[in-house]
Design an enzyme around this catalytic site. Structure first.
Site, PDB file in Angstrom:
ATOM      1  N   ARG A  46       0.785  -1.132  -0.053  1.00  0.00           N
ATOM      2  CA  ARG A  46      -0.138  -0.045   0.217  1.00  0.00           C
ATOM      3  C   ARG A  46       0.995   1.032   0.041  1.00  0.00           C
ATOM      4  O   ARG A  46       1.713   1.521   0.821  1.00  0.00           O
ATOM      5  CB  ARG A  46      -0.911  -0.106   1.196  1.00  0.00           C
ATOM      6  CG  ARG A  46      -1.892   1.056   1.128  1.00  0.00           C
ATOM      7  CD  ARG A  46      -2.923   0.934   2.458  1.00  0.00           C
ATOM      8  NE  ARG A  46      -3.935   1.948   2.743  1.00  0.00           N
ATOM      9  CZ  ARG A  46      -3.799   2.907   3.533  1.00  0.00           C
ATOM     10  NH1 ARG A  46      -3.060   2.757   4.342  1.00  0.00           N
ATOM     11  NH2 ARG A  46      -4.792   3.852   3.556  1.00  0.00           N
ATOM     12  N   ASN A 100      -6.895   8.148   2.646  1.00  0.00           N
ATOM     13  CA  ASN A 100      -6.756   7.672   3.834  1.00  0.00           C
ATOM     14  C   ASN A 100      -7.324   8.171   5.046  1.00  0.00           C
ATOM     15  O   ASN A 100      -7.476   9.164   5.133  1.00  0.00           O
ATOM     16  CB  ASN A 100      -5.277   7.873   4.144  1.00  0.00           C
ATOM     17  CG  ASN A 100      -4.769   7.032   5.435  1.00  0.00           C
ATOM     18  OD1 ASN A 100      -4.510   6.000   5.609  1.00  0.00           O
ATOM     19  ND2 ASN A 100      -4.394   7.948   6.392  1.00  0.00           N
ATOM     20  N   GLU A 101      -8.276   7.396   5.823  1.00  0.00           N
ATOM     21  CA  GLU A 101      -8.801   7.826   7.181  1.00  0.00           C
ATOM     22  C   GLU A 101      -9.495   9.088   6.801  1.00  0.00           C
ATOM     23  O   GLU A 101      -9.170  10.332   7.406  1.00  0.00           O
ATOM     24  CB  GLU A 101      -7.665   7.853   8.226  1.00  0.00           C
ATOM     25  CG  GLU A 101      -7.226   6.555   8.312  1.00  0.00           C
ATOM     26  CD  GLU A 101      -5.949   6.506   9.480  1.00  0.00           C
ATOM     27  OE1 GLU A 101      -5.627   7.704  10.159  1.00  0.00           O
ATOM     28  OE2 GLU A 101      -5.572   5.290   9.636  1.00  0.00           O
ATOM     29  N   HIS A 113      -8.853   0.376   9.932  1.00  0.00           N
ATOM     30  CA  HIS A 113      -7.570   0.388  10.338  1.00  0.00           C
ATOM     31  C   HIS A 113      -7.721   0.077  11.933  1.00  0.00           C
ATOM     32  O   HIS A 113      -8.653   0.567  12.450  1.00  0.00           O
ATOM     33  CB  HIS A 113      -7.013   1.959  10.071  1.00  0.00           C
ATOM     34  CG  HIS A 113      -6.835   2.041   8.650  1.00  0.00           C
ATOM     35  ND1 HIS A 113      -6.235   3.507   8.267  1.00  0.00           N
ATOM     36  CD2 HIS A 113      -7.005   1.760   7.602  1.00  0.00           C
ATOM     37  CE1 HIS A 113      -5.966   3.602   7.016  1.00  0.00           C
ATOM     38  NE2 HIS A 113      -6.722   2.198   6.583  1.00  0.00           N
ATOM     39  N   TYR A 136      -5.948   0.166  15.290  1.00  0.00           N
ATOM     40  CA  TYR A 136      -5.088   0.337  16.454  1.00  0.00           C
ATOM     41  C   TYR A 136      -5.649   0.610  17.788  1.00  0.00           C
ATOM     42  O   TYR A 136      -6.268  -0.676  18.089  1.00  0.00           O
ATOM     43  CB  TYR A 136      -4.521   1.916  15.990  1.00  0.00           C
ATOM     44  CG  TYR A 136      -3.769   1.930  14.835  1.00  0.00           C
ATOM     45  CD1 TYR A 136      -2.320   1.695  14.605  1.00  0.00           C
ATOM     46  CD2 TYR A 136      -4.390   2.365  13.595  1.00  0.00           C
ATOM     47  CE1 TYR A 136      -1.602   1.597  13.465  1.00  0.00           C
ATOM     48  CE2 TYR A 136      -3.697   2.316  12.532  1.00  0.00           C
ATOM     49  CZ  TYR A 136      -2.538   2.100  12.285  1.00  0.00           C
ATOM     50  OH  TYR A 136      -1.754   2.171  10.967  1.00  0.00           O
ATOM     51  N   GLU A 176      -4.866  -1.195   7.589  1.00  0.00           N
ATOM     52  CA  GLU A 176      -3.689  -0.918   8.421  1.00  0.00           C
ATOM     53  C   GLU A 176      -3.975  -1.351   9.940  1.00  0.00           C
ATOM     54  O   GLU A 176      -5.026  -1.615  10.231  1.00  0.00           O
ATOM     55  CB  GLU A 176      -3.665   0.599   8.790  1.00  0.00           C
ATOM     56  CG  GLU A 176      -3.011   1.419   7.429  1.00  0.00           C
ATOM     57  CD  GLU A 176      -2.838   2.957   7.963  1.00  0.00           C
ATOM     58  OE1 GLU A 176      -2.896   3.076   9.213  1.00  0.00           O
ATOM     59  OE2 GLU A 176      -3.091   3.754   7.116  1.00  0.00           O
ATOM     60  N   TRP A 191       1.063  -1.455   9.094  1.00  0.00           N
ATOM     61  CA  TRP A 191       1.595  -0.254   9.160  1.00  0.00           C
ATOM     62  C   TRP A 191       2.954  -0.297   9.837  1.00  0.00           C
ATOM     63  O   TRP A 191       2.836  -0.668  11.160  1.00  0.00           O
ATOM     64  CB  TRP A 191       0.657   1.002   9.838  1.00  0.00           C
ATOM     65  CG  TRP A 191       1.422   2.293   9.519  1.00  0.00           C
ATOM     66  CD1 TRP A 191       2.328   2.769  10.242  1.00  0.00           C
ATOM     67  CD2 TRP A 191       1.136   2.910   8.500  1.00  0.00           C
ATOM     68  NE1 TRP A 191       2.435   4.054   9.786  1.00  0.00           N
ATOM     69  CE2 TRP A 191       2.033   4.192   8.642  1.00  0.00           C
ATOM     70  CE3 TRP A 191       0.355   3.064   7.237  1.00  0.00           C
ATOM     71  CZ2 TRP A 191       2.167   5.343   7.683  1.00  0.00           C
ATOM     72  CZ3 TRP A 191       0.564   4.067   6.467  1.00  0.00           C
ATOM     73  CH2 TRP A 191       1.189   5.212   6.532  1.00  0.00           C
TER      74      TRP A 191
END
Length: 444
Positions: free
Chosen positions: A78, A153-154, A220, A222, A249, A278
Site C-alpha cells: 500500500r 486515507n482515514e 484500520h 489500532y 492498517e 503499518w
C-alpha cells in the site's frame, strides 16, 4: 510514519475494515474485483492481501523498499501518495506502478491528504481526492489487474463522522462516472477506526453507490481494537452484513492498551481476510517501523512479528496469479512444476526464475519440489556463471563463497509431501551479465 503517528495519537488510531461486495462474474471482470465476500483476480482466483504500507510520499528516494517488501514474502504493497493539497503532488504514479509490477506486488495506491478531514484543518476532502484520481486516469487505465485505488486515507476524523457516508458515496460515484473500472477501497471514519460505527452501520449506501459493485471497505486497527473481543465483534458485524473486508492498517501491542495484533493476525487468517501492516519504515517514533532506516538488516520486534511470526506474511502470503503465483490445492502443498531434471523417489528438483532486475541488482526465486516420496529436508546448490553475489535471502539459509552457494531449508519449510513445493528467494548483485545459475537439489 511520522505524520501517521500524529494522527493516531490524536484520534486513538484507526480501525479499517475493508469490505467487498458482490459484483460482476469473473468472466466479465476487467481485473481485481469482488466475488461474494472475496477479492478475486480477473481469472476468479481469490487474492488474500498480505501486505505492508510504504510511506512513499515522504521518502520518494527509497525505491529499494519495493524489492525489500517483496523479499518479506508480501503479495501487496500500500503506497502513500499525495494530491498536492497537503503533500506532493504525486506525479510519479507510472513509476510507482512499474515498481509494483517489477516486484510482483499488487499495488494499493492511497491518497494521504484526506487523513482526519473535519478535525484536521489541513486535510483534503474526499471530493478533492477523487479529482486527483481523475487527473491520474491516463496512468491508471489498463492497470486494473495490478492496482487498487484506495480513494482517501482515514478520510474523516472524530468531528461529525456521520458525514462519511454521503462524502464517500459521492466520491465513488464521481470516480465511476469518469470511467474507472478498478477495485476501489474506502477507509472508515474516526481516523480509520470506526469506533462510532458509521461505516459498520451505513456502508451499504456506499456500496450501492458503486455502479460496478466493486468497492471494498477497509478498517484500520489500532488502540480502539486492543482486545480480542473488540476485534472479533467488529469482524463478525461486517460478516453478518455480507460485506467483504480487508484490514488496511494495523500496528502491534507495544504497550498495554494498544492493538491486539496477535488476534488480528489469527482472525484474518481464519476468515480469509486481507491485511496490510503499518509500516515498513520512516515513522518519527520508530515503534511502528518494521525495519529501521529502510534497512532490512535492522528488523524490529514488530517486523519480526508480522513478517516471520505466527499467521504472519511469510507463513500465509501467496503471490497473485497475475504474476504467476498459485494457491495451494490443499493446505501446505502446491502444484508441481515441470521438473528440470528427473526427481528420484526420495529426492527433489529445483527451478529458478529472475523475478526482478535493476541496474546492478536482481531478485531471484527458486521453487523446490519433492519427488514421489515425502522429504524432511532439502538443499539446493546454486552455481552462478557471471560472478553474481547474494546479499539477502528468505525462506532459506544460504552459505558459501564465490560463485557456488548452498541454500538449505529453514525450520518451517523442510518437510514436503510427495510432489509438494516450497519457494525461497534472494537479492543479489551483478555486473555485465546476469545469467541464470545452474541448480542441484538434494533431499533427505
Amino acid at each position: 510514519m511520522k505524520r501517521k503517528l500524529l494522527a493516531i495519537g490524536a484520534a486513538l488510531a484507526a480501525a479499517v475494515a475493508t469490505v467487498l461486495l458482490v459484483v460482476t462474474p469473473a468472466s466479465a471482470a476487467v481485473g481485481l474485483h469482488i466475488s461474494g465476500t472475496d477479492v478475486v483476480e480477473a481469472n476468479g482466483q481469490k487474492l488474500i492481501m498480505r501486505g505492508i504500507n510504504h510511506p512513499h510520499i515522504w521518502y520518494t528516494g527509497q525505491t529499494r523498499a519495493f524489492a525489500d517488501i517483496k523479499a518479506t514474502g508480501a503479495n501487496t504493497i500500500r503506497v502513500v501518495l499525495g494530491t498536492g493539497k497537503r503533500w506532493g503532488p504525486s506525479n510519479d504514479v507510472p513509476a510507482v506502478i512499474q515498481l509494483c509490477k517489477q516486484n510482483k506486488l499488487i499495488c494499493v495506491l492511497e491518497v494521504h491528504d484526506t487523513t482526519g478531514y473535519g478535525e484536521e484543518s489541513a486535510a483534503a476532502s474526499l471530493d478533492e481526492a477523487a479529482n486527483y484520481w481523475i487527473s491520474q486516469k491516463a496512468n491508471l487505465v489498463g492497470q486494473e489487474s495490478y492496482v487498487v485505488i484506495n480513494i482517501g486515507n482515514e478520510p474523516i476524523g472524530n468531528t461529525n463522522p456521520a458525514q462519511w457516508t454521503a462524502a464517500t458515496a459521492a466520491a465513488v460515484t464521481k470516480i465511476r462516472a469518469n470511467g474507472f473500472q478498478h477495485l476501489l477501497m474506502v477507509d472508515a471514519p474516526n481516523w480509520g477506526q470506526d469506533w462510532q460505527y458509521v461505516m459498520r452501520d451505513t456502508a451499504q449506501t456506499v456500496l450501492d453507490a458503486d455502479t460496478q459493485h466493486n468497492t471494498v471497505l477497509s478498517i484500520h486497527m489500532y488502540a480502539v481494537f486492543n482486545t480480542s473481543a473488540s476485534i472479533i465483534n467488529y469482524l463478525d458485524a461486517i460478516k453478518a452484513k455480507g460485506w467483504p473486508l480487508v484490514i488496511g492498517e494495523f500496528g502491534w501491542q507495544f504497550a498495554s492498551g494498544e492493538v491486539d495484533d496477535a488476534t488480528i493476525l489469527a482472525q484474518a487468517q481464519a476468515r480469509g481476510l486481507g491485511y496490510i501492516g503499518w509500516s515498513w519504515s520512516g515513522n518519527t517514533d520508530p515503534i511502528l517501523d518494521m525495519v529501521l532506516s529502510f534497512d532490512p538488516a535492522q528488523i524490529t520486534t514488530w517486523g519480526q512479528r508480522i513478517i516471520n511470526g505466527t499467521n504472519g506474511i511469510r507463513a500465509t502470503s501467496r503471490e497473485a496469479s497475475i504474476y504467476g503465483g498459485v494457491q495451494p490445492t490443499t493446505p501446505g502443498t502446491s502444484p508441481s512444476p515441470t521438473p528440470t531434471t528427473p526427481a528420484p523417489s526420495r529426492g527433489c528438483t529445483a527451478t529458478y526464475a529472475t523475478s526482478g532486475q535493476w541496474q546492478g541488482g536482481f531478485q531471484g526465486d527458486v521453487k523446490v519440489t519433492a519427488g514421489t516420496s515425502a522429504i524432511s529436508s532439502w538443499a539446493v546448490t546454486l552455481t552462478f556463471p557471471n560472478g553474481q553475489t547474494v546479499s539477502q535471502a528468505w525462506n532459506a539459509t544460504i552459505t558459501g563463497t564465490g560463485s557456488t552457494l548452498t541454500a538449505r531449508n529453514v525450520s518451517y519449510n523442510g518437510t514436503l509431501g510427495a510432489g509438494a513445493s516450497t519457494n525461497f528467494g534472494f537479492l543479489g548483485s551483478w555486473t555485465g551479465t546476469n545469467g541464470a545459475p545452474t541448480l542441484a537439489c538434494t533431499a533427505a
